[in-house]
Design a protein around this motif. Structure first.
Motif, PDB file in Angstrom:
ATOM      1  N   PRO A  94      17.654 -12.192   0.095  1.00  0.00           N
ATOM      2  CA  PRO A  94      17.504 -13.636   0.299  1.00  0.00           C
ATOM      3  C   PRO A  94      16.637 -14.033   1.486  1.00  0.00           C
ATOM      4  N   THR A  95      16.657 -13.255   2.559  1.00  0.00           N
ATOM      5  CA  THR A  95      15.909 -13.666   3.751  1.00  0.00           C
ATOM      6  C   THR A  95      14.542 -12.994   3.865  1.00  0.00           C
ATOM      7  N   VAL A  96      14.073 -12.419   2.771  1.00  0.00           N
ATOM      8  CA  VAL A  96      12.701 -11.917   2.702  1.00  0.00           C
ATOM      9  C   VAL A  96      11.893 -12.875   1.832  1.00  0.00           C
ATOM     10  N   VAL A  97      10.773 -13.339   2.350  1.00  0.00           N
ATOM     11  CA  VAL A  97       9.917 -14.273   1.617  1.00  0.00           C
ATOM     12  C   VAL A  97       8.502 -13.724   1.600  1.00  0.00           C
ATOM     13  N   LEU A  98       7.896 -13.674   0.424  1.00  0.00           N
ATOM     14  CA  LEU A  98       6.500 -13.261   0.304  1.00  0.00           C
ATOM     15  C   LEU A  98       5.623 -14.495   0.162  1.00  0.00           C
ATOM     16  N   LEU A  99       4.630 -14.601   1.018  1.00  0.00           N
ATOM     17  CA  LEU A  99       3.672 -15.702   0.968  1.00  0.00           C
ATOM     18  C   LEU A  99       2.318 -15.116   0.581  1.00  0.00           C
ATOM     19  N   TYR A 100       1.789 -15.564  -0.549  1.00  0.00           N
ATOM     20  CA  TYR A 100       0.617 -14.907  -1.137  1.00  0.00           C
ATOM     21  C   TYR A 100      -0.688 -15.537  -0.662  1.00  0.00           C
ATOM     22  N   LEU A 101      -1.501 -14.701  -0.051  1.00  0.00           N
ATOM     23  CA  LEU A 101      -2.814 -15.105   0.442  1.00  0.00           C
ATOM     24  C   LEU A 101      -3.833 -15.088  -0.693  1.00  0.00           C
ATOM     25  N   VAL A 135       2.473  -8.243  -7.499  1.00  0.00           N
ATOM     26  CA  VAL A 135       3.847  -7.778  -7.287  1.00  0.00           C
ATOM     27  C   VAL A 135       4.719  -8.937  -6.835  1.00  0.00           C
ATOM     28  N   ASN A 136       5.832  -9.166  -7.540  1.00  0.00           N
ATOM     29  CA  ASN A 136       6.771 -10.183  -7.080  1.00  0.00           C
ATOM     30  C   ASN A 136       7.754  -9.576  -6.081  1.00  0.00           C
ATOM     31  N   LYS A 137       8.632 -10.415  -5.528  1.00  0.00           N
ATOM     32  CA  LYS A 137       9.511  -9.935  -4.469  1.00  0.00           C
ATOM     33  C   LYS A 137      10.448  -8.842  -4.947  1.00  0.00           C
ATOM     34  N   ALA A 138      11.039  -9.005  -6.111  1.00  0.00           N
ATOM     35  CA  ALA A 138      11.981  -8.004  -6.613  1.00  0.00           C
ATOM     36  C   ALA A 138      11.302  -6.646  -6.779  1.00  0.00           C
ATOM     37  N   THR A 139      10.107  -6.649  -7.354  1.00  0.00           N
ATOM     38  CA  THR A 139       9.377  -5.401  -7.552  1.00  0.00           C
ATOM     39  C   THR A 139       8.972  -4.795  -6.221  1.00  0.00           C
ATOM     40  N   MET A 140       8.565  -5.649  -5.281  1.00  0.00           N
ATOM     41  CA  MET A 140       8.147  -5.172  -3.968  1.00  0.00           C
ATOM     42  C   MET A 140       9.301  -4.478  -3.246  1.00  0.00           C
ATOM     43  N   ALA A 152       0.815  -1.219   0.000  1.00  0.00           N
ATOM     44  CA  ALA A 152       0.000   0.000   0.000  1.00  0.00           C
ATOM     45  C   ALA A 152       0.848   1.269   0.000  1.00  0.00           C
ATOM     46  N   GLY A 153       2.035   1.226   0.591  1.00  0.00           N
ATOM     47  CA  GLY A 153       2.927   2.383   0.544  1.00  0.00           C
ATOM     48  C   GLY A 153       2.631   3.461   1.554  1.00  0.00           C
ATOM     49  N   GLY A 154       1.879   3.153   2.614  1.00  0.00           N
ATOM     50  CA  GLY A 154       1.553   4.148   3.628  1.00  0.00           C
ATOM     51  C   GLY A 154       2.427   4.040   4.859  1.00  0.00           C
ATOM     52  N   GLY A 155       2.031   4.771   5.913  1.00  0.00           N
ATOM     53  CA  GLY A 155       2.810   4.765   7.146  1.00  0.00           C
ATOM     54  C   GLY A 155       2.886   3.395   7.791  1.00  0.00           C
ATOM     55  N   GLY A 156       1.791   2.627   7.710  1.00  0.00           N
ATOM     56  CA  GLY A 156       1.815   1.284   8.268  1.00  0.00           C
ATOM     57  C   GLY A 156       2.810   0.388   7.565  1.00  0.00           C
ATOM     58  N   GLU A 157       2.971   0.597   6.268  1.00  0.00           N
ATOM     59  CA  GLU A 157       3.930  -0.197   5.513  1.00  0.00           C
ATOM     60  C   GLU A 157       5.362   0.225   5.825  1.00  0.00           C
ATOM     61  N   ARG A 158       5.567   1.504   6.096  1.00  0.00           N
ATOM     62  CA  ARG A 158       6.905   1.935   6.528  1.00  0.00           C
ATOM     63  C   ARG A 158       7.293   1.215   7.819  1.00  0.00           C
TER      64      ARG A 158
END
Length: 550
Positions: A177-184, A157-162, A124-130
């Motif tokens: 490497p140690t960031v993993v996105l798990l898609y709901l 959005v894939n991990k690289a783009t994120m 989302a790019g807001g304060g909560g995401e910061r």
């Protein structure tokens, strides 16, 4: 369909539990939920092994020498990789989080577990995401071998783009490497528009479906909610008693202020102001009261509780506290720790100087705002064209697409047109961080008119950039940000339309010397909200969760 059936079965079990709880033995219930949790762990074991193996493989690939790289760039890359392996016992920013002896004794520095961050809208790019991404960065630096798994519904959005977006939007660099996105696949169940009636209860029960979705993807070693879905943490504790849980609360789902707003006669306390009249109002009041009791019961299942402001912490103490509430900030439901959100204070202050009035600010005053209906109304009494030089109104912020945010922006554009200030108004949605810096460097007054803003990251940014703040006299701005620390005012606070208009005029009419003095006081005050301060306090609390895994 099979997944949804399983999720509904779990919700049914929880519902039956709530109804027959007085008649059932706690040990029997515990066995039922643990049995479900055991099945989930068993089914997701192979995925967990894959996630760990993939992260270690990416780590090795990143460390591998690149033949075509120059010697200088190769050395720089190796140095960066080594930084992630070095465990800084003093934490980010050189602030001690644990003693070296404690770290060596417990082996925390070598901890290689999985921290699950429940944040379905992490793009989302807001304060909560910061807050989310700064928390991930702090966690990575403290435990380099740990894996940070983010449960998200942002399939586009894939991990690289994120991570690229995180870098551009927040200037936060993460170790890939140690960031993993798990898609709901069930995020729609926590969208407010899905529940036209009984929205609070609907979203809360819907979050249980999404949490079940998350756990069937991966069961973490530590589970942290960073969006405010407390029910997911209680569900985790029921299914996996051995998984420590933590909550970073931006805004209580329900608060005593919300209940009080039902009797408000001024019309300024949110969209439900004065809605407690008649039979419909009585039903709404009772529904909110019952939900507050349920919300409190759920919150008391959480191991570590952090709040983004004193205002939020006070409400959480009232609703979640099972013992005599205290204000010591221990990190419990009865005594939540106040962990101010990270703000780019250091970067703002190093980029923007406020020794004297900046020439650009003398030429044009920019109103840099978040919620502005009050400002638009005040423009009727003090037309912008009558102020010399005429100010401009610049609205900058993130906008969640296909959401009420877009509708709100559209309505604001119409309102600006109706008030005949369209030519003096600029809308910049989803602006990059460099664009934000550019506007902050030329702005003079920063405005936030939101009632009971839970914290107010943009207000801190105003102060750090040397703007004169005009904020609503409530919530985080009143309790924590725009306050007198003993050497004078750091901005203006207002509630009514007339007070906002008077504050705008007073801010513009200040003598040059007082403008500079107020800006400098505000910048000193903003040092309480740096990224380093957040990292230190975040790690103090999360360390408790990591130690609990042992």
């Amino acid at each position: 369909m099979a997944f949804l059936s399983n999720a509904i079965l779990v919700i049914f079990v929880l519902g039956v539990t709530a109804i027959f709880l007085p008649r059932l033995s706690g040990s029997v219930l515990g066995l039922v939920f643990r049995g479900i949790g055991w099945l989930i762990r068993r089914r997701t074991r192979s995925r967990r092994e894959y996630v760990i193996a993939r992260a270690r493989s990416e780590e090795e690939e990143q460390r591998a020498p690149r033949p075509k790289a120059s010697s200088n760039s190769l050395a720089r890359s190796q140095a960066e990789d080594e930084d992630w392996e070095k465990v800084d016992s003093s934490g980010p920013g050189g602030v001690n989080t644990t003693s070296s002896s404690d770290s060596e004794a417990s082996g925390d520095d070598e901890w290689d577990g999985i921290v699950g961050f429940f944040h379905p809208f992490c793009n989302a790019g807001g304060g909560g995401e910061r807050v989310l991404w700064e928390a991930v960065r702090a966690t990575q630096r403290r435990w380099p071998k740990a894996i940070c798994a983010i449960y998200t519904g942002d399939h586009e959005v894939n991990k690289a783009t994120m991570l690229e977006r995180v870098e551009n939007r927040f200037n936060i660099h993460l170790h890939n490497p140690t960031v993993v996105l798990l898609y709901l696949t069930t995020r729609k169940y926590v969208v407010a528009s899905s529940y036209p009636y009984m929205t609070l209860l609907g979203q809360s029960l819907g979050s249980l479906v999404v949490a079940y979705d998350a756990f069937t993807l991966l069961v973490p070693d530590v589970f942290v909610d960073t969006m405010g879905y407390a029910f997911t943490l209680a569900m985790c504790k029921w299914l996996f008693p051995g998984v420590p849980t933590g909550a970073y609360v931006h805004y209580p789902t329900i608060s005593t202020d919300m209940l009080a707003s039902l009797d408000d006669k001024t019309g300024v306390q949110g969209i439900n102001s004065g809605a407690g009249k008649g039979l419909k109002g009585a039903v709404k009041r009772r529904y909110w009261q019952l939900f507050a009791q349920l919300y409190g019961w759920v919150g008391r299942h959480i191991d570590v509780v952090m709040c983004n402001s004193s205002w939020t912490a006070a409400h959480i103490r009232t609703i979640w506290g099972k013992d005599k509430a205290t204000t010591t900030g221990e990190g419990t439901p009865s005594s939540p720790a106040v962990v101010f959100p990270p703000t780019a204070v250091t970067e703002l202050q190093s980029t923007i100087k406020v020794d004297t009035e900046i020439p650009a600010r003398k030429k044009i005053t920019r109103w840099f705002c978040a919620r502005l209906r009050a400002f638009f109304k005040s423009a009727r009494k003090t037309p912008l064209t009558q102020i010399s030089p005429p100010p401009r109104l610049v609205l900058i912020g993130s906008v969640r697409h296909a959401s009420p945010d877009e509708t709100h922006i559209y309505n604001l554009r119409l309102l600006a047109h109706e008030l005949r200030i369209r030519d003096q108004t600029t809308f910049l949605c989803d602006a990059s961080w460099p664009a934000v810096l550019s506007h902050l460097s030329t702005a003079s007054v920063g405005v936030n008119g939101m009632w009971n803003e839970h914290f107010g990251i943009c207000v801190v940014e105003y102060q750090a950039a040397g703007l004169i703040c005009v904020t609503h006299d409530s919530g985080g701005p009143r309790e924590d940000i725009v306050i007198d620390l003993g050497d004078g005012a750091t901005g203006f606070r207002a509630e009514t339309e007339e007070q906002f208009a008077a504050a705008f005029e007073a801010a513009l009419a200040l003598p040059e010397a007082e403008k500079v003095a107020m800006r400098q006081r505000a910048r000193r005050s903003a040092l309480r909200f740096t990224e380093e301060e957040f990292s230190q306090k975040w790690l103090t609390q999360v360390t408790k969760l990591v130690k609990a895994t042992r």
